[in-house]
Design a protein around this motif. Structure first.
Motif, PDB file in Angstrom:
ATOM      1  N   LEU A  32     -48.904  18.248   3.882  1.00 51.95           N
ATOM      2  CA  LEU A  32     -50.462  18.595   3.162  1.00 51.95           C
ATOM      3  C   LEU A  32     -51.412  18.177   4.412  1.00 51.95           C
ATOM      4  CD1 LEU A  32     -52.180  19.589   0.875  1.00 51.95           C
ATOM      5  CD2 LEU A  32     -52.187  17.317   0.185  1.00 51.95           C
ATOM      6  N   LEU A  33     -51.071  17.157   4.900  1.00 51.85           N
ATOM      7  CA  LEU A  33     -52.299  16.779   5.907  1.00 51.85           C
ATOM      8  C   LEU A  33     -52.195  17.724   7.073  1.00 51.85           C
ATOM      9  CD1 LEU A  33     -52.185  12.918   5.926  1.00 51.85           C
ATOM     10  CD2 LEU A  33     -54.258  14.165   5.287  1.00 51.85           C
ATOM     11  N   GLU A  34     -50.945  17.942   7.457  1.00 49.91           N
ATOM     12  CA  GLU A  34     -50.736  18.725   8.506  1.00 49.91           C
ATOM     13  C   GLU A  34     -51.260  20.294   8.406  1.00 49.91           C
ATOM     14  OE1 GLU A  34     -46.890  20.827  11.177  1.00 49.91           O
ATOM     15  OE2 GLU A  34     -46.568  19.191   9.738  1.00 49.91           O
ATOM     16  N   GLU A  35     -51.079  20.840   7.366  1.00 50.05           N
ATOM     17  CA  GLU A  35     -51.517  22.013   6.913  1.00 50.05           C
ATOM     18  C   GLU A  35     -52.895  22.004   6.896  1.00 50.05           C
ATOM     19  OE1 GLU A  35     -49.602  24.615   7.557  1.00 50.05           O
ATOM     20  OE2 GLU A  35     -47.646  23.616   7.214  1.00 50.05           O
ATOM     21  N   ALA A  36     -53.523  21.076   6.015  1.00 48.18           N
ATOM     22  CA  ALA A  36     -54.905  21.003   6.232  1.00 48.18           C
ATOM     23  C   ALA A  36     -55.573  20.873   7.496  1.00 48.18           C
ATOM     24  CB  ALA A  36     -55.616  19.678   5.200  1.00 48.18           C
ATOM     25  N   PHE A  37     -55.054  20.206   8.340  1.00 45.45           N
ATOM     26  CA  PHE A  37     -55.693  20.093   9.799  1.00 45.45           C
ATOM     27  C   PHE A  37     -55.525  21.553  10.548  1.00 45.45           C
ATOM     28  CE2 PHE A  37     -55.007  15.446   9.632  1.00 45.45           C
ATOM     29  CZ  PHE A  37     -56.271  15.035   9.876  1.00 45.45           C
ATOM     30  N   GLU A  38     -54.310  22.353  10.232  1.00 44.53           N
ATOM     31  CA  GLU A  38     -54.231  23.636  10.820  1.00 44.53           C
ATOM     32  C   GLU A  38     -55.155  24.552  10.288  1.00 44.53           C
ATOM     33  OE1 GLU A  38     -49.894  24.329  10.555  1.00 44.53           O
ATOM     34  OE2 GLU A  38     -49.284  22.961  11.936  1.00 44.53           O
ATOM     35  N   ALA A  39     -55.373  24.436   9.056  1.00 43.91           N
ATOM     36  CA  ALA A  39     -56.416  25.209   8.302  1.00 43.91           C
ATOM     37  C   ALA A  39     -57.843  25.048   8.979  1.00 43.91           C
ATOM     38  CB  ALA A  39     -56.409  25.224   6.639  1.00 43.91           C
ATOM     39  N   ALA A  40     -58.303  23.719   9.058  1.00 45.27           N
ATOM     40  CA  ALA A  40     -59.479  23.363   9.499  1.00 45.27           C
ATOM     41  C   ALA A  40     -59.814  23.867  10.836  1.00 45.27           C
ATOM     42  CB  ALA A  40     -59.661  21.934   9.357  1.00 45.27           C
ATOM     43  N   ASP A  41     -58.653  23.834  11.902  1.00 48.99           N
ATOM     44  CA  ASP A  41     -58.660  24.384  12.945  1.00 48.99           C
ATOM     45  C   ASP A  41     -58.846  25.777  13.078  1.00 48.99           C
ATOM     46  OD1 ASP A  41     -58.294  24.066  15.930  1.00 48.99           O
ATOM     47  OD2 ASP A  41     -56.438  25.135  15.602  1.00 48.99           O
ATOM     48  N   ALA A  42     -58.135  26.622  12.373  1.00 50.76           N
ATOM     49  CA  ALA A  42     -58.368  27.897  12.240  1.00 50.76           C
ATOM     50  C   ALA A  42     -59.763  28.371  11.866  1.00 50.76           C
ATOM     51  CB  ALA A  42     -57.180  28.524  11.501  1.00 50.76           C
ATOM     52  N   LEU A  43     -60.189  27.460  10.896  1.00 51.49           N
ATOM     53  CA  LEU A  43     -61.409  27.964  10.249  1.00 51.49           C
ATOM     54  C   LEU A  43     -62.564  27.505  11.605  1.00 51.49           C
ATOM     55  CD1 LEU A  43     -61.136  26.418   6.811  1.00 51.49           C
ATOM     56  CD2 LEU A  43     -61.790  28.859   7.540  1.00 51.49           C
ATOM     57  N   ARG A  44     -62.395  26.649  12.300  1.00 53.95           N
ATOM     58  CA  ARG A  44     -63.417  26.317  13.513  1.00 53.95           C
ATOM     59  C   ARG A  44     -63.330  27.281  14.297  1.00 53.95           C
ATOM     60  NH1 ARG A  44     -61.921  20.653  12.026  1.00 53.95           N
ATOM     61  NH2 ARG A  44     -60.443  21.056  13.550  1.00 53.95           N
ATOM     62  N   ARG A  45     -62.216  27.793  14.565  1.00 54.79           N
ATOM     63  CA  ARG A  45     -61.991  28.796  15.772  1.00 54.79           C
ATOM     64  C   ARG A  45     -62.440  30.369  15.307  1.00 54.79           C
ATOM     65  NH1 ARG A  45     -56.767  29.811  16.566  1.00 54.79           N
ATOM     66  NH2 ARG A  45     -56.024  28.420  15.130  1.00 54.79           N
TER      67      ARG A  45
END
Length: 118
Positions: A32-45
């Motif tokens: 869950l944490l890994e996917e949340a970080f990946e989602a946040a990264d995509a949103l920031r980009r």
């Protein structure tokens, strides 16, 4: 969401995926944490396609964890969704109640006050 819930149930059910069947709420936490970080990264980009995919992965993890919890008699997806909706209503009295706010900053301060009181 109905299709996702049914898919997770099949993965966890008899004849489902051995990996999915052996997961626990604790073993799912790092995913869950890994996917949340990946989602946040995509949103920031500002990567809309990436954000859609990664938010889907977050949703898969939330759904899987809720399914595992339901199997253990703890809570289910509907309870998670209902609690989230109730929290949003409680923390937005300027929308769902009789309070008024003057802008986004005032709304945020109200949210923070409600969160602290809870």
């Amino acid at each position: 969401i109905t299709d996702l819930l049914a898919t997770i149930a099949r993965l966890r059910g008899e004849g489902g995926c051995p990996w999915d069947r052996q997961q626990t709420t604790a073993s799912m936490a790092p995913h869950l944490l890994e996917e949340a970080f990946e989602a946040a990264d995509a949103l920031r980009r500002d990567d809309a396609a990436g954000a859609q995919e990664e938010l889907g992965d977050v949703l898969v993890n939330v759904t899987m964890i809720a399914r595992i919890a339901a199997e253990a008699g703890q809570f289910d997806f509907d309870a998670v969704a209902a609690a989230a909706a109730q929290k949003l209503v409680r923390r937005h009295p300027h929308v769902f109640g009789d309070r008024a706010v003057d802008g986004a900053e005032a709304a945020l301060h109200g949210w923070e006050r409600a969160k602290r009181s809870e």
